[in-house]
Design a protein around this motif. Sequence first.
Motif, PDB file in Angstrom:
ATOM      1  N   ILE A  74       0.847  -1.188   0.000  1.00 24.19           N
ATOM      2  CA  ILE A  74       0.000   0.000   0.000  1.00 24.19           C
ATOM      3  C   ILE A  74       0.886   1.242   0.000  1.00 24.19           C
ATOM      4  N   VAL A 105     -14.368   2.108  -0.638  1.00 26.33           N
ATOM      5  CA  VAL A 105     -13.001   1.588  -0.656  1.00 26.33           C
ATOM      6  C   VAL A 105     -12.932   0.236   0.054  1.00 26.33           C
ATOM      7  N   LYS A 112      -4.127   5.704   3.727  1.00 28.97           N
ATOM      8  CA  LYS A 112      -3.537   4.356   3.723  1.00 28.97           C
ATOM      9  C   LYS A 112      -3.959   3.555   4.951  1.00 28.97           C
ATOM     10  N   ILE A 138      -7.028   1.443   4.653  1.00 28.63           N
ATOM     11  CA  ILE A 138      -6.831   0.197   3.911  1.00 28.63           C
ATOM     12  C   ILE A 138      -6.084  -0.830   4.756  1.00 28.63           C
ATOM     13  N   ILE A 173      -3.000   4.688  -3.113  1.00 32.31           N
ATOM     14  CA  ILE A 173      -4.204   5.376  -2.652  1.00 32.31           C
ATOM     15  C   ILE A 173      -4.154   6.847  -3.062  1.00 32.31           C
ATOM     16  N   ASN A 181      -9.651   7.184  -2.507  1.00 31.93           N
ATOM     17  CA  ASN A 181     -10.231   7.070  -1.167  1.00 31.93           C
ATOM     18  C   ASN A 181     -11.136   8.277  -0.915  1.00 31.93           C
ATOM     19  N   SER A 190      -3.675  10.496   2.403  1.00 31.88           N
ATOM     20  CA  SER A 190      -4.503   9.883   1.354  1.00 31.88           C
ATOM     21  C   SER A 190      -5.441   8.825   1.918  1.00 31.88           C
ATOM     22  N   GLY A 221       1.006   5.728  -0.952  1.00 37.03           N
ATOM     23  CA  GLY A 221       0.182   6.925  -1.086  1.00 37.03           C
ATOM     24  C   GLY A 221       0.777   8.082  -0.310  1.00 37.03           C
TER      25      GLY A 221
END
Length: 240
Positions: free
Chosen positions: A51, A225, A59, A62, A163, A219, A57, A53
Amino acid sequence: MRNSLVVLERTYYRTLYDLAGSEIKASKRLLPYKLEEATAHLLRPASRFVISGISGSGKTTITNFLKKRGYVKLRNITTRPKRPGEKEDEYIFITTPTFKRWLVANKIFHPHKRNGVLHGILKTDRAKFLLGKSKFYADKSVAGARNLISKPSIAERTCLIYILPPSFRELYKRISIREQERESNNEKTLSKLEILDRFEEEIADMRLARKMPYAFLVNDNRSRVKKAIAQIAAAPPPRT
């Protein structure tokens, strides 16, 4: 400061257009979604996720979701102090002398210094990550991901997700709110200048995503998401 933010915003969108390539025609508002649409085929089931970003953003949204699905974080070694609320399974916190001893003992993969702090990964942990027999995720910059997954054959069996925020202004708003919350909790915060410096560094890192098989994911809505991640985290990864 305001002019610096405007310049960074232009650089951010110029970078997004470069990543999109000449085939994608869209306004700034629609560009992140067009990137997501163009790379949707890369959002696939895997035993390894990376992941990436820019700060703010989303992360963490996620990675927390992947943790609930049984994925284990590939921990970074760091010499910075542990922050309030951080758990021991998120990082390996060590002193600078210990880092140097481990480095001499050849225990650390990709040792590097960022913002005055030493970072790296245990070579034994990287080996487990690349083996692909356990469910792992890694929170990495694009440069870090490129070092972690050095062979194209490994990248093909790893789901890399970048992301994106719905807009640059939303990104700046999110990180500003985050720093305000940290200040209210008496935690160390970033100044506005430090935020802009970090954005500049991370936008430069984002340019490298063009050379990696990243799926871009906007996102803009937590439920949307999570649904996208749930579909690939729940499915069994393809056999290799």
